[in-house]
Design a protein around this motif. Structure first.
Motif, PDB file in Angstrom:
ATOM      1  N   THR B 376      -4.236  12.309  -2.770  1.00  0.00           N
ATOM      2  CA  THR B 376      -5.583  12.499  -2.409  1.00  0.00           C
ATOM      3  C   THR B 376      -6.333  13.053  -3.661  1.00  0.00           C
ATOM      4  N   THR B 377      -5.840  13.777  -4.722  1.00  0.00           N
ATOM      5  CA  THR B 377      -6.673  14.206  -5.918  1.00  0.00           C
ATOM      6  C   THR B 377      -6.934  12.961  -6.599  1.00  0.00           C
ATOM      7  N   GLU B 378      -6.333  11.592  -6.592  1.00  0.00           N
ATOM      8  CA  GLU B 378      -6.877  10.700  -7.133  1.00  0.00           C
ATOM      9  C   GLU B 378      -7.892   9.833  -6.302  1.00  0.00           C
ATOM     10  N   THR B 379      -7.916   9.620  -4.756  1.00  0.00           N
ATOM     11  CA  THR B 379      -8.679   9.010  -4.499  1.00  0.00           C
ATOM     12  C   THR B 379     -10.116  10.148  -3.931  1.00  0.00           C
ATOM     13  N   GLY B 380      -9.708  11.285  -4.003  1.00  0.00           N
ATOM     14  CA  GLY B 380     -10.671  12.229  -3.690  1.00  0.00           C
ATOM     15  C   GLY B 380     -11.188  12.130  -2.031  1.00  0.00           C
ATOM     16  N   GLU B 381     -10.337  11.759  -1.429  1.00  0.00           N
ATOM     17  CA  GLU B 381     -10.366  11.827   0.210  1.00  0.00           C
ATOM     18  C   GLU B 381      -9.337  12.484   0.946  1.00  0.00           C
ATOM     19  N   ALA B 382      -9.966  13.279   1.676  1.00  0.00           N
ATOM     20  CA  ALA B 382      -8.819  14.022   2.633  1.00  0.00           C
ATOM     21  C   ALA B 382      -8.181  13.184   3.581  1.00  0.00           C
ATOM     22  N   ILE B 383      -6.869  13.428   3.982  1.00  0.00           N
ATOM     23  CA  ILE B 383      -6.253  12.422   4.828  1.00  0.00           C
ATOM     24  C   ILE B 383      -5.696  13.234   5.908  1.00  0.00           C
ATOM     25  N   VAL B 384      -5.510  12.486   7.216  1.00  0.00           N
ATOM     26  CA  VAL B 384      -5.196  13.142   8.334  1.00  0.00           C
ATOM     27  C   VAL B 384      -3.726  12.394   8.596  1.00  0.00           C
ATOM     28  N   GLU B 385      -2.340  12.963   8.273  1.00  0.00           N
ATOM     29  CA  GLU B 385      -1.071  12.350   8.527  1.00  0.00           C
ATOM     30  C   GLU B 385      -0.531  12.807   9.757  1.00  0.00           C
ATOM     31  N   PHE B 386       0.164  11.978  10.436  1.00  0.00           N
ATOM     32  CA  PHE B 386       1.014  12.313  11.452  1.00  0.00           C
ATOM     33  C   PHE B 386       2.487  11.977  11.097  1.00  0.00           C
ATOM     34  N   ASN B 387       3.461  12.761  11.299  1.00  0.00           N
ATOM     35  CA  ASN B 387       5.088  12.716  11.331  1.00  0.00           C
ATOM     36  C   ASN B 387       5.498  12.201  12.475  1.00  0.00           C
ATOM     37  N   ASP B 388       6.718  11.404  12.581  1.00  0.00           N
ATOM     38  CA  ASP B 388       7.247  11.184  13.950  1.00  0.00           C
ATOM     39  C   ASP B 388       6.440  10.836  14.868  1.00  0.00           C
ATOM     40  N   VAL B 389       5.733   9.450  14.542  1.00  0.00           N
ATOM     41  CA  VAL B 389       4.995   9.102  15.651  1.00  0.00           C
ATOM     42  C   VAL B 389       5.770   8.095  16.572  1.00  0.00           C
ATOM     43  N   GLU B 390       6.870   7.544  16.125  1.00  0.00           N
ATOM     44  CA  GLU B 390       7.606   6.323  16.795  1.00  0.00           C
ATOM     45  C   GLU B 390       8.504   6.740  17.880  1.00  0.00           C
ATOM     46  N   ALA B 391       8.500   6.292  18.995  1.00  0.00           N
ATOM     47  CA  ALA B 391       9.388   6.592  20.360  1.00  0.00           C
ATOM     48  C   ALA B 391      10.933   6.093  19.554  1.00  0.00           C
ATOM     49  N   ILE B 392      11.778   7.358  19.495  1.00  0.00           N
ATOM     50  CA  ILE B 392      13.079   7.039  19.038  1.00  0.00           C
ATOM     51  C   ILE B 392      14.059   6.021  20.085  1.00  0.00           C
TER      52      ILE B 392
END
Lengths: 97, 392, 305
Positions: B376-392
Motif C-alpha cells: 500500500t505504501t507503493e500504490t498509496g491506496e488503503a486496502i480492505v483484506e479478508f482472511n479465511d473467506v472460503e468454505a472449507i
C-alpha cells in the motif's frame, strides 16, 4: 461547556451519581397539595380518636397530637380516603376553591 | 509463585486473591468460561473463600442483577461470562455502569450466534463499547491475572467508580496452559485493601440507588463520561503502583513494540498479538522496518496515545477479529478517527478482517499481512483484506 | 401455629417510613400497602424495586422513603434482592431485604427469576402489589387481569364486548409448589397483613405475599373508594385471603356466604359495561374458586422436591 474544561473541573464525585441520600425530603420539597380539587375538613366533636384516618392516608398527610388531628395541606392530595374510612363520619369534604 | 495454569483457572485464582477478605460471586456456566465457575465452586467447597458468598444463578441476566444488588450494599463483586451470556445481560450493562457499581467481570470471547460457534471472536465484547464500562483486553494468561487484580483497584477508585471488563480469547487462552506468576496473598491485600464507598446502602445510611431523573439525565450521563475519561489517569497510576509491588510493568494505554522507527505498523488485540510480536522480531532480523501496536485498553479510548504511536508510520494495518456486517471491522474506524488530526503525510490505514470465529492466525498469515501493507505504501491506496473467506 | 402478634389495628406500629410528597396518584392503593408493610418492617430495610408504578415514588432529588431503595430493570427484582442479601451476608450486616414488585412484572416478565429465588429459599420477602393490569403504562392487560375486565389492550368493541377473555394465572399455587410461605393480603385488612409479614420475617427464607391494591386511575373509580373496593373484593370472593404455610392451606377470612359480585362490577369503570353473560360467567368462576378453596382449607398441598 467544552470537554477540556469539563474534564479538568467538572467532576462532581458522588454528587454526579444518581442516588438520593436525604431520606424523606419529598415531604418538605414536593408540594403535591397543589393537585387538590377537594379538601378534607375535620369535625372534632364527632371524632372517637380511633386514628383509622392516620393509618390509611396514602400521603402520610395526617398527624395526631394531644389537640387532635391536623392535615398537612402541603402534601394532601384530596383523595378523601380519610373521609370514607372514618366510622364516625367526622371528616367532610369541601371544594378546594 | 510460578504455576502452570489455563486462562480460566487464572481468572478463578485472581478472583480468589481479590475476594479473599469477602465478596460476592454469582455464577452461571457457558462454554468456554465454564472452568472459571467450576474452579471457584471448588475453591469455595475447599474452604478457601470463607467470607465470600458464591451462588449458582439461573441465567446470566440474574448473574448481573445479583452482582448489582451486592455492589449496591458495598460488597466486592466478581463474575465471568462469555458471548451469548454476555449479550443476555446487555440491558443490565448500561444500568450497572449508570448506577456506578465497581463490578469486575471476565469475558471469555467467543463468536456470536448465528451460526453457532464455540471458538473465539471479538464481536461479543466489542458490541458493548457504548455501555459505559471500562474495557481491557488480555493477551496472555499472566495478563488475565494482572489485569483482573488491577481492575478492582481501578473500579473502586473514587474518581472512577465504574465496572470493568477484562477480556480473554476463548480456547486460545482459556483452555491453554501457560506459566503464570501467582502473587502472594499478603501483597494482593496490600494492593487492594477492602472496598470503601460512600454511595452505597448501609444500615445507617438510607440511600435510594439509581433514581429516576427528568432533566438531570444529561448531567448524570455527562458525569459518567467524565469519570470514564478520568479512568485513564487512574489506570496510569495503578499500573505504576502494580509495578512497584509486583515487579511487572504495563503500558495499558498504548502497548507498542518497536514502533519508534517503524514504517509499517500492525494494530492487533488479544492473543494474536503475541504471535504478531514474534513475526515483527523475525522481520526486523531480515531488515524490514515493522512494528506492532497492541490495543490493551478499549474503553476509555486512549486516542492521543494511539495517535502518537502511529502518526509517523507510512502504513498502518488494523487487524479486526470482528466484523459489523454491512460496514466492516469495528476498530478500523476508531483507528482512522484517531489519526484524522494528523497533518499530511498521514499513514495509509488499511483494514484486515482476520480470525473470525476463531480461525487461527499463523505466523505465515501475519507475515502476509505485513507484505500486503508494504504494497500500500507503493500504490498509496488503503486496502480492505479478508482472511479465511472460503468454505472449507 | 404461633400466637398472632397483632390482634387489632391499635397494636400496629405507627412510625411512617413512607412520607408524603411522592408522585403516586391521589388515593393510590399501592402507597397504602407500602405504608403498612414498612411500618411493620421498620427503617432497617432495603427494597429491590423493578420497573412498575412504584418506580416513580422517588424522583431526583426527592425521596419519600426513610429506608433504602434500589431501582433495577423490570424483570430482576428477585435476583437483585438475592444479591443484596448476599452482599450483606458477606459483610456480616443484617437488614430486612424485600422486593416491591407489581403484578405485571411478577406474573409475566419476571416469573422465571422469581421461581429461581423461591427455589433457593433466600432470606427475602417478595411483595407483589396486584392492581390486575400494567398500571404505570396506563392500564394494559397482564396475566393477572380478571376475565371480563376492560384494559387498553383488551378493550370492549363491536366484535368483542367482553374485554379480556383469559382468566388470571394461579400464581399462588405456582409459588406454593416451591415449598415456601405464600399468602394473599388486602389493604382493607392491615392486621392480617402485619401478622403475615411477621410470619415471613420469622421464617428467614423466601416468602411471597400478594396484596390487592385497587387502582383508582385504571379501574376507574373515585379515589375515596380505594379501601372500600379492597374490602368488597375480599367479601365477594374475588380476592380470598388465605395462606399456605408449611404446605397447609388456611383461609384467613371465612364467610358463610359470599356477597354477589354485581355491585363490585357496576361501580368500577373497567367492569361497568360487561354484558350480563360475562358477569354471570365471572360470578361462576369466583364461586367455584371459593368452593374449591373451602374444600382445601386445612389440608396439605403435596409437593415432591
Amino acid at each position: 461547556m467544552n470537554e477540556k474544561d469539563l474534564l479538568e473541573k467538572g467532576y462532581k464525585g458522588i454528587k454526579g451519581i444518581p442516588i438520593i441520600q436525604d431520606p424523606g425530603n419529598s415531604e418538605r420539597n414536593s408540594a403535591t397539595g397543589l393537585w387538590r380539587i377537594k379538601r378534607p375538613v375535620f369535625n372534632g366533636t364527632q371524632c372517637s380518636k380511633c386514628k383509622l384516618c392516620f393509618m390509611f392516608c396514602p400521603d402520610s398527610a395526617i398527624s395526631w397530637s394531644e389537640e387532635g388531628l391536623t392535615f398537612n395541606m402541603n402534601t394532601c392530595k384530596g383523595c378523601m380516603i380519610c373521609a370514607e374510612e372514618c366510622p364516625q363520619k367526622a371528616i367532610s369534604e369541601v371544594d378546594e376553591r | 509463585m510460578k504455576k502452570i495454569l489455563t486462562g480460566n483457572k487464572t481468572a478463578a485464582v485472581a478472583a480468589g486473591l481479590a475476594l479473599k477478605k469477602g465478596g460476592v460471586i454469582p455464577m452461571y456456566p457457558i462454554t468456554p468460561q465454564t472452568e472459571i465457575v467450576e474452579e471457584i465452586a471448588k475453591m469455595k467447597a475447599d474452604g478457601e473463600l470463607p467470607n465470600t458468598v458464591v451462588k449458582n444463578m439461573d441465567s446470566e441476566f440474574s448473574v448481573m442483577s445479583m452482582a448489582m444488588g451486592a455492589a449496591a450494599v458495598g460488597a466486592r463483586v466478581f463474575t465471568a461470562t462469555s458471548s451469548q451470556g454476555f449479550l443476555l445481560m446487555h440491558e443490565l450493562l448500561y444500568i450497572a455502569s449508570g448506577q456506578r457499581h465497581p463490578i469486575v467481570m471476565v469475558n471469555v470471547s467467543r463468536g456470536l450466534s448465528a451460526p453457532i460457534t464455540l471458538w473465539s471472536d471479538h464481536n461479543d465484547f466489542l458490541g458493548a463499547m457504548q455501555t459505559g464500562w471500562i474495557m481491557m483486553h488480555a493477551q496472555d494468561n499472566q495478563e488475565v491475572l494482572d489485569m483482573t487484580l488491577m481492575a478492582f483497584k481501578i473500579a473502586e477508585d473514587p474518581r472512577v467508580l465504574l465496572p470493568v471488563l477484562v477480556n480473554m480469547d476463548g480456547y486460545i487462552l482459556s483452555f491453554t496452559d501457560e506459566i503464570v506468576d501467582v502473587p502472594d496473598q499478603e501483597i494482593v491485600n496490600k494492593f487492594l485493601g477492602e472496598r470503601k464507598s460512600e454511595h452505597t446502602i448501609t444500615p445507617d445510611r438510607p440511600t435510594v440507588v439509581g433514581t429516576p431523573v427528568l432533566p438531570e439525565y444529561s448531567y448524570f450521563r455527562t458525569q459518567h463520561h467524565i469519570a470514564a475519561r478520568n479512568a485513564m489517569q487512574v489506570i496510569k497510576e495503578v499500573q505504576d503502583e502494580f509495578y512497584g509491588l509486583f515487579g511487572r510493568r504495563y503500558n495499558l494505554l498504548a502497548d507498542e513494540f518497536m514502533t519508534s522507527d517503524a514504517e509499517i505498523i500492525l494494530v492487533t488485540q488479544g492473543a494474536m498479538s503475541t504471535t504478531a510480536r514474534e513475526v515483527v522480531m523475525e522481520m526486523r532480523d531480515d531488515g524490514a522496518k515493522v512494528g506492532l501496536l497492541r490495543l490493551s485498553l478499549i474503553r476509555p479510548w486512549p486516542e492521543e496515545e494511539i495517535r502518537n504511536v502511529l502518526c509517523r508510520a507510512k502504513a498502518v494495518g488494523v487487524v479486526d477479529k470482528n466484523i459489523a456486517p454491512g460496514k466492516g471491522g469495528i476498530m478500523y474506524d476508531e483507528i482512522r478517527g484517531a489519526l484524522y488530526p494528523v497533518k499530511d503525510p498521514r499513514p495509509i490505514v488499511s483494514s484486515i478482517i482476520a480470525g473470525l470465529g476463531g480461525n487461527p492466525q499463523t505466523k505465515k498469515k501475519i507475515r502476509a499481512m505485513f507484505e500486503k501493507l508494504a504494497k500500500t505504501t507503493e500504490t498509496g491506496e488503503a486496502i480492505v483484506e479478508f482472511n479465511d473467506v472460503e468454505a472449507i | 401455629m404461633a400466637d398472632k402478634k397483632y390482634k387489632n389495628i391499635k397494636d400496629l406500629p405507627t412510625e411512617d417510613i413512607l412520607r408524603g410528597g411522592h408522585l403516586a396518584c391521589a388515593g393510590c392503593g399501592m402507597t397504602i400497602a407500602l405504608k403498612f408493610c414498612l411500618r411493620v418492617l421498620g427503617k432497617n430495610t432495603v427494597i429491590a424495586n423493578p420497573a412498575s408504578c412504584s418506580t416513580l415514588l422517588p424522583l431526583y432529588p426527592n425521596s419519600p422513603l426513610l429506608c433504602s431503595w434500589m431501582h433495577n430493570a423490570m424483570e430482576n427484582a428477585a435476583p437483585t434482592a438475592i444479591g443484596i442479601r448476599s452482599g450483606l451476608d458477606a459483610q456480616r450486616k443484617d437488614m430486612n431485604v424485600i422486593c416491591w414488585a407489581g403484578d405485571g412484572s411478577t406474573y409475566d416478565m419476571a416469573i422465571g427469576a422469581i421461581s429461581f429465588a423461591a427455589h433457593s429459599d433466600e432470606n427475602i420477602i417478595f411483595f407483589c402489589y396486584n392492581n390486575q393490569l400494567y398500571g404505570n403504562t396506563g392500564g394494559q392487560w397482564a396475566s393477572s387481569s380478571p376475565y371480563g375486565s376492560s384494559t387498553t389492550t383488551t378493550p370492549r368493541g363491536k366484535e368483542n364486548a367482553f374485554g379480556n377473555l383469559s382468566p388470571t394465572k394461579d400464581i399462588m399455587r405456582i409459588m406454593a409448589a416451591h415449598g415456601v410461605y405464600v399468602a394473599t393480603a388486602s389493604i382493607s385488612d392491615p392486621v392480617d397483613l402485619a401478622n403475615k409479614i411477621e410470619k415471613a420475617k420469622a421464617r428467614k427464607g423466601f416468602s411471597y405475599i400478594e396484596i390487592l391494591v385497587p387502582c383508582t386511575t385504571n379501574w376507574k373509580f373515585d379515589p375515596r373508594y380505594t379501601v372500600k373496593f379492597a374490602r368488597e373484593a375480599v367479601k365477594n370472593g374475588m380476592w380470598p385471603l388465605f395462606e399456605i404455610e408449611n404446605g397447609i392451606l388456611t383461609i384467613n377470612r371465612k364467610f358463610k356466604e359470599l356477597k354477589p359480585i354485581n355491585d363490585f362490577l357496576k361501580e368500577q369503570g373497567r367492569f361497568k359495561e360487561l354484558p350480563e353473560e360475562g358477569a354471570k360467567k365471572l360470578q361462576e368462576m369466583v364461586s367455584k374458586k371459593w368452593k374449591d378453596l373451602c374444600e382445601d382449607d386445612g389440608k396439605p398441598i403435596r409437593i415432591y422436591p
